[in-house]
Design an enzyme around this catalytic site. Structure first.
Site, PDB file in Angstrom:
ATOM      1  N   GLY A 152       5.500  -2.542   4.643  1.00 45.91           N
ATOM      2  CA  GLY A 152       5.462  -2.047   3.278  1.00 45.91           C
ATOM      3  C   GLY A 152       4.098  -2.188   2.644  1.00 45.91           C
ATOM      4  O   GLY A 152       3.203  -1.364   2.833  1.00 45.91           O
ATOM      5  N   CYS A 153       3.916  -3.262   1.887  1.00 45.30           N
ATOM      6  CA  CYS A 153       2.708  -3.409   1.098  1.00 45.30           C
ATOM      7  C   CYS A 153       1.465  -3.665   1.941  1.00 45.30           C
ATOM      8  O   CYS A 153       0.366  -3.249   1.564  1.00 45.30           O
ATOM      9  CB  CYS A 153       2.902  -4.513   0.066  1.00 45.30           C
ATOM     10  SG  CYS A 153       4.212  -4.121  -1.118  1.00 45.30           S
ATOM     11  N   VAL A 154       1.602  -4.362   3.068  1.00 43.50           N
ATOM     12  CA  VAL A 154       0.444  -4.558   3.942  1.00 43.50           C
ATOM     13  C   VAL A 154       0.006  -3.226   4.533  1.00 43.50           C
ATOM     14  O   VAL A 154      -1.189  -2.879   4.526  1.00 43.50           O
ATOM     15  CB  VAL A 154       0.760  -5.577   5.048  1.00 43.50           C
ATOM     16  CG1 VAL A 154      -0.390  -5.662   6.050  1.00 43.50           C
ATOM     17  CG2 VAL A 154       1.039  -6.959   4.448  1.00 43.50           C
TER      18      VAL A 154
END
Length: 207
Positions: A152-154
């Site tokens: 997701g955010c990575v």
């Protein structure tokens, strides 16, 4: 100016060239908050301990060498008005609304004096935030990425780092996801197209 020949990687000559390390790295710790590390959290991961320890090592190395460390968190207005369609797609993000019970948005590791905490509403730490100008002003050319979640955010931050002209280095041991398969699959795809996936030992040596 001649174009360098691509360096063949594990995915063949069409993928997995290396962006390499520049001269000024910064560690960016992405959303390493209780919502992910607490087993009862809304995004609780099965085994986040290794990622937390590896991130702590990266942060310590960066501080010792005088490299910038930047932290990110997700935070929304109490009524989620600034969450757009993301909070509709992922309803559990309501845990990050101001005043929400549980304290799920609290960072697991504490920022040091002068280390900025970038507040975001979407997956990428670059989208709609001050991160890019903050890094540019500090002369940063390489971002060492740690945190959650890998898929997701990575992943979103690594892609936007590349889009913004930074050299993304994703540290394998310092990231985690909801299953090992999701974690490894996304690392493989990131390494093929958007970032260099590196081991903790290599990252510490460069820091």
């Amino acid at each position: 100016m001649s174009v360098p020949e691509p360096v063949p990687g594990p995915h063949g000559p069409s993928f997995s060239g290396r962006v390499g390390w520049g001269s000024r790295p910064a560690v960016v710790v992405i959303d390493l908050v209780r919502a992910y590390t607490d087993p009862d959290g809304p995004f609780g991961l099965p085994a986040p301990g290794r990622a937390v320890e590896a991130t702590e090592a990266l942060v310590a190395a960066a501080r010792a060498a005088g490299h910038p460390v930047v932290w990110t968190v997700v935070r929304y207005a109490p009524d989620l008005a600034d969450g757009g369609l993301f909070v509709r797609k992922v309803p559990a993000l309501a845990a990050f609304a101001e005043g929400a019970p549980g304290g799920w948005g609290e960072l697991v590791l504490q920022p040091g004096p002068g280390e900025p905490v970038v507040v975001k509403q979407y997956a990428s730490a670059f989208f709609g935030t001050s991160l890019a100008p903050t890094l540019h002003a500090a002369g940063v050319d390489t971002v060492v990425l740690a945190g959650v979640s890998t898929s997701g955010c990575v992943r979103a931050t690594a892609m936007d780092a590349l889009n913004s002209g930074f050299r993304p280095q994703v540290v394998r041991e310092a990231c985690a996801d909801r299953t090992p398969a999701v974690h490894e699959g996304n690392l493989a795809d990131l390494d093929a197209k958007y970032a260099d996936v590196v081991g903790l030992e290599e990252a510490l040596a460069h820091l």
